[in-house]
Motif scaffolding. Structure first.
Motif, mmCIF file in Angstrom:
data_model
loop_
_atom_site.group_PDB
_atom_site.id
_atom_site.type_symbol
_atom_site.label_atom_id
_atom_site.label_comp_id
_atom_site.label_asym_id
_atom_site.label_seq_id
_atom_site.Cartn_x
_atom_site.Cartn_y
_atom_site.Cartn_z
ATOM 1 N N TRP A 1 -14.956 -66.195 46.029
ATOM 2 C CA TRP A 1 -16.073 -65.146 45.055
ATOM 3 C C TRP A 1 -17.455 -65.437 45.384
ATOM 4 O O TRP A 1 -18.446 -64.479 45.385
ATOM 5 C CB TRP A 1 -15.655 -65.184 43.807
ATOM 6 C CG TRP A 1 -15.851 -66.222 42.945
ATOM 7 C CD1 TRP A 1 -14.914 -67.408 42.971
ATOM 8 C CD2 TRP A 1 -17.084 -66.841 42.580
ATOM 9 N NE1 TRP A 1 -15.590 -68.325 42.267
ATOM 10 C CE2 TRP A 1 -16.805 -68.208 42.028
ATOM 11 C CE3 TRP A 1 -18.533 -66.530 42.572
ATOM 12 C CZ2 TRP A 1 -17.856 -68.899 41.239
ATOM 13 C CZ3 TRP A 1 -19.458 -67.154 41.939
ATOM 14 C CH2 TRP A 1 -19.070 -68.560 41.236
ATOM 15 N N LYS A 2 -17.505 -66.862 45.861
ATOM 16 C CA LYS A 2 -18.866 -67.236 46.043
ATOM 17 C C LYS A 2 -19.807 -66.366 47.352
ATOM 18 O O LYS A 2 -21.002 -66.313 47.163
ATOM 19 C CB LYS A 2 -19.068 -68.641 46.326
ATOM 20 C CG LYS A 2 -18.587 -69.450 44.864
ATOM 21 C CD LYS A 2 -18.128 -70.912 45.140
ATOM 22 C CE LYS A 2 -17.612 -71.465 43.784
ATOM 23 N NZ LYS A 2 -16.934 -72.702 44.248
ATOM 24 N N SER A 3 -19.042 -66.114 48.272
ATOM 25 C CA SER A 3 -19.633 -65.502 49.522
ATOM 26 C C SER A 3 -20.307 -64.093 48.980
ATOM 27 O O SER A 3 -21.097 -63.837 49.514
ATOM 28 C CB SER A 3 -18.584 -65.195 50.555
ATOM 29 O OG SER A 3 -19.248 -64.714 51.719
ATOM 30 N N ALA A 4 -19.549 -63.271 48.200
ATOM 31 C CA ALA A 4 -20.019 -61.991 47.648
ATOM 32 C C ALA A 4 -21.512 -62.249 46.927
ATOM 33 O O ALA A 4 -22.324 -61.579 47.085
ATOM 34 C CB ALA A 4 -19.270 -61.357 46.968
ATOM 35 N N VAL A 5 -21.341 -63.121 46.028
ATOM 36 C CA VAL A 5 -22.669 -63.780 45.217
ATOM 37 C C VAL A 5 -23.763 -64.027 46.235
ATOM 38 O O VAL A 5 -24.882 -63.701 46.124
ATOM 39 C CB VAL A 5 -22.159 -64.857 44.384
ATOM 40 C CG1 VAL A 5 -23.761 -65.507 43.800
ATOM 41 C CG2 VAL A 5 -21.456 -64.349 43.303
ATOM 42 N N GLY A 6 -23.365 -65.157 47.090
ATOM 43 C CA GLY A 6 -24.414 -65.313 48.299
ATOM 44 C C GLY A 6 -24.876 -64.331 48.966
ATOM 45 O O GLY A 6 -26.138 -64.053 49.199
ATOM 46 N N GLY A 7 -24.037 -63.027 49.279
ATOM 47 C CA GLY A 7 -24.620 -61.889 49.926
ATOM 48 C C GLY A 7 -25.455 -60.872 48.965
ATOM 49 O O GLY A 7 -26.554 -60.595 49.708
ATOM 50 N N ARG A 8 -25.193 -60.921 47.811
ATOM 51 C CA ARG A 8 -25.879 -60.298 46.771
ATOM 52 C C ARG A 8 -27.407 -61.181 46.614
ATOM 53 O O ARG A 8 -28.329 -60.369 46.760
ATOM 54 C CB ARG A 8 -25.105 -60.142 45.542
ATOM 55 C CG ARG A 8 -23.952 -59.123 45.449
ATOM 56 C CD ARG A 8 -23.217 -59.271 44.175
ATOM 57 N NE ARG A 8 -24.039 -58.752 43.087
ATOM 58 C CZ ARG A 8 -23.612 -59.096 41.855
ATOM 59 N NH1 ARG A 8 -22.578 -59.542 41.433
ATOM 60 N NH2 ARG A 8 -24.256 -58.477 40.725
ATOM 61 N N ILE A 9 -27.311 -62.254 46.437
ATOM 62 C CA ILE A 9 -28.742 -62.852 46.359
ATOM 63 C C ILE A 9 -29.484 -62.816 47.472
ATOM 64 O O ILE A 9 -30.670 -62.190 47.550
ATOM 65 C CB ILE A 9 -28.502 -64.539 46.308
ATOM 66 C CG1 ILE A 9 -27.768 -64.843 44.961
ATOM 67 C CG2 ILE A 9 -29.630 -65.274 46.466
ATOM 68 C CD1 ILE A 9 -27.360 -66.300 44.829
ATOM 69 N N ASP A 10 -28.867 -62.902 48.839
ATOM 70 C CA ASP A 10 -29.720 -62.478 50.194
ATOM 71 C C ASP A 10 -30.225 -60.999 50.061
ATOM 72 O O ASP A 10 -31.410 -60.933 50.497
ATOM 73 C CB ASP A 10 -28.660 -62.650 51.391
ATOM 74 C CG ASP A 10 -29.442 -62.754 52.754
ATOM 75 O OD1 ASP A 10 -30.461 -63.539 52.860
ATOM 76 O OD2 ASP A 10 -29.194 -61.977 53.465
ATOM 77 N N ALA A 11 -29.246 -59.960 49.784
ATOM 78 C CA ALA A 11 -29.748 -58.910 49.736
ATOM 79 C C ALA A 11 -30.945 -58.439 48.764
ATOM 80 O O ALA A 11 -31.938 -57.861 49.036
ATOM 81 C CB ALA A 11 -28.507 -57.695 49.516
#
Length: 137
Positions: free
Chosen positions: A35-45
C-alpha cells in the motif's frame, strides 16, 4: 537481461541509488512495498501539482523535493507501519504538522495504511514549505 528489483532495507525502505530528477524518485515509489507505493505516488503527485517545477532527487534512500538542487523542503521514507513525511522547516507551517523532531525546525507527518489523508491540508503544507528557505543536504 531483466532488471532486478531494488533491495528493501529495514522496515521495507527501498534501496535506490542516489540520483537527481524524476526517474530515481519514480523508481523509489515503484519499489515501495504494498500500500505504501500508492501513498508515495499520491505524495509525489500532490507535490508536483502544488509546486510546478519542483526539483527531485533520491538521497539516503529517500525521495527529496526542493526549489533548487541540494536545498530541500520535504522528503519521505518508508517504515514498517507507516510512511514518514519530513517537512524540514515544518515548525514554520500553519498548522504545524503533528509529529515533533529532535531537530528544531523539522516536523513530521506519518501516513498509516488506513489513515484518512487530508490532501488539501497536505498540499497547503507543501506550498508553504516550498516558499521557505530549503535545507542544504
Amino acid at each position: 537481461m531483466p532488471q532486478s528489483k531494488p533491495k528493501l532495507l529495514s522496515g521495507g525502505n527501498p534501496q535506490i541509488p542516489k540520483g537527481y530528477g524524476d526517474a530515481p524518485v519514480q523508481a523509489y515509489i515503484a519499489a515501495m512495498p504494498g500500500w505504501k507505493s500508492a501513498v508515495g505516488g499520491r505524495i509525489d503527485a500532490i507535490v508536483e501539482k502544488a509546486v510546478p517545477g519542483v526539483r527531485k532527487a533520491v538521497k539516503w534512500n529517500s525521495p527529496f523535493y526542493g526549489m533548487e538542487d541540494d536545498l530541500w523542503f520535504l522528503s519521505f521514507h518508508v517504515f514498517a507501519r507507516y510512511v514518514k513525511v519530513a517537512f524540514f522547516r515544518g515548525a514554520s507551517l500553519e498548522p504545524v504538522p503533528p509529529v515533533a523532531s529532535k531537530s528544531g525546525d523539522t516536523r513530521y507527518f506519518h501516513i498509516h495504511e488506513d489513515d484518512a489523508f487530508d490532501e488539501a491540508l497536505f498540499a497547503d503544507w507543501v506550498r508553504q514549505a516550498s516558499r521557505l528557505p530549503g535545507e542544504k543536504m
